[in-house]
Design a protein around this motif. Structure first.
Motif, PDB file in Angstrom:
ATOM      1  N   ILE A  39      -1.509   9.061   3.363  1.00 17.21           N
ATOM      2  CA  ILE A  39      -2.447   8.075   3.900  1.00 17.21           C
ATOM      3  C   ILE A  39      -2.976   8.550   5.246  1.00 17.21           C
ATOM      4  O   ILE A  39      -2.214   8.913   6.130  1.00 17.21           O
ATOM      5  N   SER A  40      -4.296   8.557   5.378  1.00 16.04           N
ATOM      6  CA  SER A  40      -4.940   8.999   6.617  1.00 16.04           C
ATOM      7  C   SER A  40      -5.717   7.846   7.221  1.00 16.04           C
ATOM      8  O   SER A  40      -6.583   7.253   6.565  1.00 16.04           O
ATOM      9  N   CYS A  41      -5.403   7.526   8.480  1.00 15.18           N
ATOM     10  CA  CYS A  41      -6.126   6.447   9.156  1.00 15.18           C
ATOM     11  C   CYS A  41      -7.568   6.843   9.459  1.00 15.18           C
ATOM     12  O   CYS A  41      -8.421   5.982   9.687  1.00 15.18           O
ATOM     13  N   ASP A  42      -7.854   8.140   9.491  1.00 14.34           N
ATOM     14  CA  ASP A  42      -9.210   8.602   9.760  1.00 14.34           C
ATOM     15  C   ASP A  42     -10.128   8.414   8.562  1.00 14.34           C
ATOM     16  O   ASP A  42     -11.342   8.544   8.684  1.00 14.34           O
ATOM     17  N   HIS A  43      -9.553   8.151   7.394  1.00  9.60           N
ATOM     18  CA  HIS A  43     -10.359   7.960   6.179  1.00  9.60           C
ATOM     19  C   HIS A  43      -9.936   6.673   5.501  1.00  9.60           C
ATOM     20  O   HIS A  43      -9.673   6.641   4.296  1.00  9.60           O
ATOM     21  N   SER A  44      -9.887   5.595   6.282  1.00 12.13           N
ATOM     22  CA  SER A  44      -9.430   4.317   5.745  1.00 12.13           C
ATOM     23  C   SER A  44     -10.374   3.758   4.695  1.00 12.13           C
ATOM     24  O   SER A  44      -9.984   2.896   3.900  1.00 12.13           O
ATOM     25  N   GLN A  45     -11.633   4.247   4.667  1.00 11.41           N
ATOM     26  CA  GLN A  45     -12.569   3.769   3.655  1.00 11.41           C
ATOM     27  C   GLN A  45     -12.150   4.181   2.252  1.00 11.41           C
ATOM     28  O   GLN A  45     -12.631   3.633   1.252  1.00 11.41           O
ATOM     29  N   TYR A  46     -11.247   5.170   2.159  1.00  9.15           N
ATOM     30  CA  TYR A  46     -10.766   5.624   0.853  1.00  9.15           C
ATOM     31  C   TYR A  46      -9.404   5.024   0.511  1.00  9.15           C
ATOM     32  O   TYR A  46      -8.777   5.435  -0.458  1.00  9.15           O
ATOM     33  N   HIS A  47      -8.928   4.047   1.301  1.00 10.52           N
ATOM     34  CA  HIS A  47      -7.666   3.380   0.983  1.00 10.52           C
ATOM     35  C   HIS A  47      -7.885   2.361  -0.131  1.00 10.52           C
ATOM     36  O   HIS A  47      -8.925   1.698  -0.198  1.00 10.52           O
ATOM     37  N   SER A  48      -6.909   2.237  -0.989  1.00 10.85           N
ATOM     38  CA  SER A  48      -6.911   1.188  -2.001  1.00 10.85           C
ATOM     39  C   SER A  48      -5.473   0.746  -2.223  1.00 10.85           C
ATOM     40  O   SER A  48      -4.535   1.367  -1.738  1.00 10.85           O
ATOM     41  N   LEU A  49      -5.307  -0.347  -2.972  1.00  8.42           N
ATOM     42  CA  LEU A  49      -3.988  -0.896  -3.225  1.00  8.42           C
ATOM     43  C   LEU A  49      -3.658  -0.787  -4.709  1.00  8.42           C
ATOM     44  O   LEU A  49      -4.433  -1.221  -5.560  1.00  8.42           O
ATOM     45  N   LEU A  50      -2.526  -0.184  -5.005  1.00 10.87           N
ATOM     46  CA  LEU A  50      -2.023  -0.070  -6.373  1.00 10.87           C
ATOM     47  C   LEU A  50      -1.229  -1.333  -6.681  1.00 10.87           C
ATOM     48  O   LEU A  50      -0.241  -1.629  -6.014  1.00 10.87           O
ATOM     49  N   GLU A  51      -1.665  -2.097  -7.665  1.00 16.78           N
ATOM     50  CA  GLU A  51      -1.037  -3.372  -7.984  1.00 16.78           C
ATOM     51  C   GLU A  51       0.124  -3.167  -8.940  1.00 16.78           C
ATOM     52  O   GLU A  51      -0.041  -2.665 -10.051  1.00 16.78           O
ATOM     53  N   LEU A  52       1.322  -3.538  -8.504  1.00 16.39           N
ATOM     54  CA  LEU A  52       2.537  -3.388  -9.310  1.00 16.39           C
ATOM     55  C   LEU A  52       3.048  -4.777  -9.669  1.00 16.39           C
ATOM     56  O   LEU A  52       3.657  -5.472  -8.851  1.00 16.39           O
ATOM     57  N   ASN A  53       2.778  -5.207 -10.906  1.00 19.39           N
ATOM     58  CA  ASN A  53       3.274  -6.496 -11.377  1.00 19.39           C
ATOM     59  C   ASN A  53       4.719  -6.354 -11.838  1.00 19.39           C
ATOM     60  O   ASN A  53       5.219  -5.248 -12.075  1.00 19.39           O
ATOM     61  N   ASN A  54       5.384  -7.475 -12.022  1.00 17.79           N
ATOM     62  CA  ASN A  54       6.783  -7.488 -12.463  1.00 17.79           C
ATOM     63  C   ASN A  54       7.649  -6.595 -11.575  1.00 17.79           C
ATOM     64  O   ASN A  54       8.553  -5.912 -12.053  1.00 17.79           O
ATOM     65  N   THR A  55       7.319  -6.575 -10.300  1.00 17.01           N
ATOM     66  CA  THR A  55       8.048  -5.719  -9.363  1.00 17.01           C
ATOM     67  C   THR A  55       8.698  -6.578  -8.284  1.00 17.01           C
ATOM     68  O   THR A  55       8.023  -7.372  -7.631  1.00 17.01           O
ATOM     69  N   TYR A  56       9.992  -6.403  -8.142  1.00 16.24           N
ATOM     70  CA  TYR A  56      10.746  -7.119  -7.108  1.00 16.24           C
ATOM     71  C   TYR A  56      11.008  -6.161  -5.946  1.00 16.24           C
ATOM     72  O   TYR A  56      11.318  -4.990  -6.157  1.00 16.24           O
ATOM     73  N   TYR A  57      10.875  -6.678  -4.730  1.00 13.34           N
ATOM     74  CA  TYR A  57      11.181  -5.887  -3.537  1.00 13.34           C
ATOM     75  C   TYR A  57      12.261  -6.619  -2.759  1.00 13.34           C
ATOM     76  O   TYR A  57      12.217  -7.842  -2.605  1.00 13.34           O
ATOM     77  N   PHE A  58      13.229  -5.883  -2.262  1.00 11.41           N
ATOM     78  CA  PHE A  58      14.435  -6.493  -1.698  1.00 11.41           C
ATOM     79  C   PHE A  58      14.161  -7.371  -0.485  1.00 11.41           C
ATOM     80  O   PHE A  58      14.963  -8.236  -0.145  1.00 11.41           O
ATOM     81  N   ALA A  59      13.031  -7.150   0.224  1.00 17.99           N
ATOM     82  CA  ALA A  59      12.716  -7.957   1.410  1.00 17.99           C
ATOM     83  C   ALA A  59      12.038  -9.266   1.033  1.00 17.99           C
ATOM     84  O   ALA A  59      11.399  -9.901   1.863  1.00 17.99           O
ATOM     85  N   PHE A  60      12.178  -9.694  -0.215  1.00 18.66           N
ATOM     86  CA  PHE A  60      11.521 -10.895  -0.731  1.00 18.66           C
ATOM     87  C   PHE A  60      11.842 -12.132   0.095  1.00 18.66           C
ATOM     88  O   PHE A  60      11.003 -13.002   0.296  1.00 18.66           O
ATOM     89  N   ASN A  61      13.057 -12.219   0.596  1.00 19.96           N
ATOM     90  CA  ASN A  61      13.493 -13.420   1.317  1.00 19.96           C
ATOM     91  C   ASN A  61      13.278 -13.334   2.818  1.00 19.96           C
ATOM     92  O   ASN A  61      13.859 -14.076   3.573  1.00 19.96           O
ATOM     93  N   SER A  62      12.461 -12.382   3.274  1.00 24.98           N
ATOM     94  CA  SER A  62      12.228 -12.240   4.709  1.00 24.98           C
ATOM     95  C   SER A  62      11.517 -13.469   5.255  1.00 24.98           C
ATOM     96  O   SER A  62      10.719 -14.111   4.572  1.00 24.98           O
ATOM     97  N   SER A  63      11.792 -13.803   6.503  1.00 26.16           N
ATOM     98  CA  SER A  63      11.160 -14.969   7.131  1.00 26.16           C
ATOM     99  C   SER A  63       9.818 -14.623   7.766  1.00 26.16           C
ATOM    100  O   SER A  63       9.202 -15.471   8.393  1.00 26.16           O
ATOM    101  N   SER A  64       9.361 -13.374   7.612  1.00 23.25           N
ATOM    102  CA  SER A  64       8.134 -12.938   8.284  1.00 23.25           C
ATOM    103  C   SER A  64       6.896 -13.148   7.432  1.00 23.25           C
ATOM    104  O   SER A  64       5.850 -12.565   7.687  1.00 23.25           O
ATOM    105  N   TYR A  65       7.003 -13.932   6.384  1.00 19.80           N
ATOM    106  CA  TYR A  65       5.867 -14.172   5.523  1.00 19.80           C
ATOM    107  C   TYR A  65       4.765 -14.925   6.257  1.00 19.80           C
ATOM    108  O   TYR A  65       5.010 -15.808   7.078  1.00 19.80           O
ATOM    109  N   ALA A  66       3.508 -14.576   5.929  1.00 16.55           N
ATOM    110  CA  ALA A  66       2.368 -15.420   6.289  1.00 16.55           C
ATOM    111  C   ALA A  66       2.211 -16.419   5.152  1.00 16.55           C
ATOM    112  O   ALA A  66       2.124 -16.028   3.976  1.00 16.55           O
ATOM    113  N   LYS A  67       2.215 -17.708   5.461  1.00 17.47           N
ATOM    114  CA  LYS A  67       2.239 -18.745   4.443  1.00 17.47           C
ATOM    115  C   LYS A  67       0.836 -19.226   4.090  1.00 17.47           C
ATOM    116  O   LYS A  67      -0.097 -19.150   4.891  1.00 17.47           O
ATOM    117  N   LYS A  68       0.720 -19.733   2.877  1.00 20.32           N
ATOM    118  CA  LYS A  68      -0.474 -20.435   2.404  1.00 20.32           C
ATOM    119  C   LYS A  68      -1.754 -19.614   2.565  1.00 20.32           C
ATOM    120  O   LYS A  68      -2.727 -20.048   3.176  1.00 20.32           O
TER     121      LYS A  68
END
Length: 830
Positions: free
Chosen positions: A350-379
């Protein structure tokens, strides 16, 4: 008979090694009559001796032994070479021991386990020394005399040292009272009978691996409320939490804080391992075997942060990389196909100088261990969550979850931004357990290649203008030559500026730093190394990386900062401007950065009241000088404990002007991009309307941290106590600010009232409306007792009425503050 044959085999093996290295081991002979206590003014030398073990032949130098169970001394990893050993001083638990026949006087410990150590991040060699000094300090020094570790108990009336029957190494006083004990400073293990004192909190840090004792990424915090396991990222990512219902939190026979453990039929100990498990081990007659795992996740081994390495996906115990559809290119590859548990890497970083070429790979049915973190942005909506990650280069992934009642993707949910991505879990077979979770992983797309039609046009264009390019190429050659001359002239010009620091050659600084071998840390735009000039004066050399902005920063620091002299600013004493090399030479600060002394942590430093009070005043004077007494107003923009350095007399000096913004003295404010460190940023950053009052706000945060002895954001605490400003506001409303005063140092308890008064000054500096904050020169006068502090204060420090455009919507700053600041350090490259 089998046991007898096994012992005979061990005996023959050890005896063979003794014969091969007779001179080394005979010189290391020590008496067999060990004691469990030692007096002051005693010194021990590390002469490694064999340890009997079924898998290796590590070595040790026993110092104290308590019955048939515990020993303390030097413990060394051995690679088969007599001269190559890495050692720690610590406590060992073992079950069997025996000695060679008379004449060797050597002791052998069978199957010992290291359960506590002092220096696993700074190993020592043979001939290192441990000394219990006359003034009661326990000091570990390497073979060359370098100080490695100290108990910091000098002058505390220590009478001796003992190893208790529970394996606790204790420094005791005249009345046998405990002055210092290893139980208060655990590494990765707990022993049977070990418990928390009232109000105490312990942190276990797992080793990198079974053979590498250095601290790894995984930590476990234990308090009276419960335990929390997390990875050391920014911010930390929690993967396990458990609330105790059995007090006090004690490792008992059969339980720990309410968690059941098989009753001990033999010796037991508890270890937080490199794999993230908290296991209880018991002696099984011939080895140590696990009998309980106290950090069991719903996904088994797949629920731990490092089971499949960074970016790895765990599915039914097997490791792989995130998959893409047939129409997408592969974004990830395994680091080692033979060892998939080592994780995956991005095919295109990942290069910050070429952020226009960034995209997000969507991973469904995927659990991440930090799920219960209190740092969520809500709603917020899923699209807003994705945009937040794409607009922040520090974000590597976004975890989005929808509540059970929300059924469509247009509904709002919770969003967590991740600065680092560790192991993920495919939970396709666990849909009933974790619902509606999607992980969006940031990837770098390949740049679009020009079409065949464009290539043809380009070829004709190149042919038509070949002559022009030839001329341009010639000009570039000439320009490059003149640019090189210009650089040298510019460097020579710096020598002619009156009052400039000393100019050094690159070779001189290379020799002064012993080829840049002793790294002190990361500084603005590069790394900082320790060195010494020919006259013996110690220096810190900052090596600037790259070109472009670095050159501008270099000229600014040399021409401007080099001409600034103040007792509370780190002095620039020299520089190097030679070809592509840009180096800055600063005065060396013997006591390092302030954070080491106020946050305690692994070294558990504690400063007395007068020292803290002086440090606060020193910082204020340094900032007042930058804001008001320089020819140009200088706003630091990144005031935090890591950027406050302490000399040998604990005089505080402001350092690192890599983020400073130079403006004219008659210019009252300016607009810049958000930069700095989360937790220290003033509310007005959301509107990008910045004055020197952002430094005043950051100073207020640092002032509170010094008085309270804790971080502004502490993930080891309960959610309601995690943010210092929230606790400060609550205690102020309850009129119980004295509860916040750092109690690690008894001297602070004597000056509680003064500390509370200074908290009022900190609150003044933290006013949400920057026009109501004092100038730093006024803060200096208040701290010196010349002026009274403002008392009509608003304790809602994050309140701001500014409005900021975000995406296609205009949102109140208070609504977006958490999502903008929590995930990352926004300062960017330094």
């Amino acid at each position: 008979m089998a046991v007898l044959e096994q012992r005979l085999l061990y005996y023959v093996t050890v005896l063979a090694i003794l014969l091969l290295h007779c001179s080394s081991f005979l010189s290391a002979q020590i008496p067999q009559n060990y004691s469990s206590t030692a007096n002051i003014s005693t010194t021990w030398i590390n002469h490694p001796l064999p340890i009997l073990n079924s898998t290796n032949l590590n070595t040790a130098t026993p110092i104290l032994i308590r019955g048939l169970g515990f020993a303390c001394g030097f413990y060394c990893n051995w690679d088969g070479k007599v001269s190559s050993r890495d050692c720690v001083f610590g406590v060992l638990i073992y079950q069997n021991r025996f000695s060679l026949p008379d004449g060797y006087s050597l002791l052998f410990l069978q199957f010992p386990q290291l359960v506590w150590s002092t220096n696993r991040n700074n190993l020592v060699q043979p001939n290192a020394t441990l000394q219990l000094t006359q003034d009661g300090d326990l000091v570990l020094a390497n073979s060359d005399g370098t100080l490695v570790w100290s108990s910091n108990t000098a002058g505390k009336s220590v009478s001796g040292m003992k190893l208790t029957e529970m394996g606790n190494l204790v420094l005791f006083g005249r009345n046998n009272e405990i002055i210092w004990q290893s139980f208060d400073h655990p590494t990765d293990s707990l022993l049977l009978g070990q418990q928390l004192a009232p109000g105490q909190q312990l942190t276990l840090t797992a080793s990198v691996s079974a053979t590498n004792l250095s601290e790894g990424l995984l930590s476990l915090t234990i308090s009276h409320d419960g335990l929390s396991a997390y990875t050391e990222s920014n911010p930390p990512q929690q993967y396990f939490a458990y609330s105790f219902y059995d007090y006090p939190a004690e490792f008992r026979n059969g339980s720990f804080g309410g968690m059941d453990i098989p009753p001990a039929s033999a010796a037991q100990f508890m270890r937080f391992g490199p794999d993230g498990h908290l296991k209880v081990y018991e002696w099984a007659g011939s080895n140590w075997l696990p009998v309980a795992d106290l950090l069991a996740t719903d996904f088994g081994d797949c629920g731990y942060p490092m089971v499949c390495g960074r970016y790895g996906v765990c599915s039914n115990g097997q490791c792989g990389c995130p998959e893409t559809t047939n129409s997408q290119a592969a974004f990830f590859s395994q680091i080692n196909f033979r060892q998939p548990n080592l994780g995956c890497s991005l095919v295109t970083p990942i290069s910050c100088d070429h952020s226009q070429y960034h995209s997000l790979l969507e991973l469904n049915n995927t659990y991440y261990f930090a799920f219960n973190s209190s740092s969520y942005a809500k709603k917020i909506k899923a699209e807003d969550c994705k945009n937040m990650c794409l607009s922040n280069c520090s974000c590597k992934a976004a975890l989005f979850s929808i509540d059970p009642g929300e059924k469509t993707s247009k509904r709002k949910g919770s969003c967590l931004l991740l600065n680092e991505v560790f192991s993920m879990t495919n939970h396709e077979n666990y849909m009933g357990l974790y619902y509606n979770t999607t992980l969006f992983v940031k990837v770098q797309n390949h740049y679009d290649k020009p079409s065949r039609h464009k290539i043809v046009i380009l070829a004709y264009t190149l042919g038509a203008f070949f002559g022009v390019f030839f001329v341009i190429g010639s000009c570039l050659v000439i320009f490059r030559h003149r640019l090189k001359e210009s650089n040298e002239i510019e460097g020579d010009f710096l020598d002619q500026v009156p009052g400039m620091p000393t100019r050094y050659s690159y070779e001189n600084l290379k020799a002064a730093t012993e080829d840049f071998s002793q790294k002190l840390g990361e500084g603005g735009f590069g790394s900082v190394y320790e060195g010494a000039l020919n006259d013996g004066i110690k220096i810190a050399v900052k090596c600037l990386d790259g070109l472009g902005q670095v050159k501008d920063s270099f000229l600014v620091e040399v021409k401007t900062i080099g001409s600034i002299h103040h007792v509370n600013l780190v002095k620039l004493i020299g520089f190097c401007f030679e070809k592509s090399h840009r180096l800055l030479v600063y005065e060396y600060m013997a006591n390092g950065s302030l954070d080491r002394w106020i946050f305690g942590g692994k070294q558990d430093h504690s400063l007395p009241w007068l020292t803290r009070k002086k440090i606060i005043l020193d910082i204020a004077k340094g900032l007042a000088y930058l804001h008001e007494d320089c020819s140009q107003k200088i706003i630091h923009l990144d005031i935090k404990p890591q950027n406050i350095l302490l000399d040998q007399h604990f005089n505080a000096k402001v350092s690192d002007f890599g983020l400073s913004k130079l403006i004219d003295k008659d210019q009252s404010r300016f607009v810049t991009t958000m930069r700095g460190t989360p937790g220290y940023l003033a509310p007005e950053w959301l509107n990008s309307e910045i004055t020197e009052k952002v430094d005043v706000y950051s100073f207020g945060i640092v002032m509170l941290e010094i008085l309270c002895g804790r971080k502004n954001l502490d993930w080891s605490k309960n959610e309601e106590d995690r943010h210092l400003l929230n606790v400060f506001k609550r205690k102020a409303e309850e009129e119980k600010l004295q509860d916040l005063v750092d109690k690690k140092n008894e001297d602070m308890l004597i000056h509680v009232e003064e500390a509370v008064e200074m908290m009022g000054i900190a609150a003044w500096c933290l006013q949400g409306n920057y026009t109501k904050r004092p100038s730093m020169s006024l803060v200096v006068k208040v701290l010196e007792g010349l002026v009274a502090a403002e008392t009509n204060l608003d304790y809602d420090f994050t309140n701001s009425s500014v409005v900021r455009t975000f995406g296609d919507q205009r949102q109140e700053a208070d609504d977006v503050a958490a999502s903008l600041l929590l995930p990352s350090a926004l300062s960017g490259p330094r």
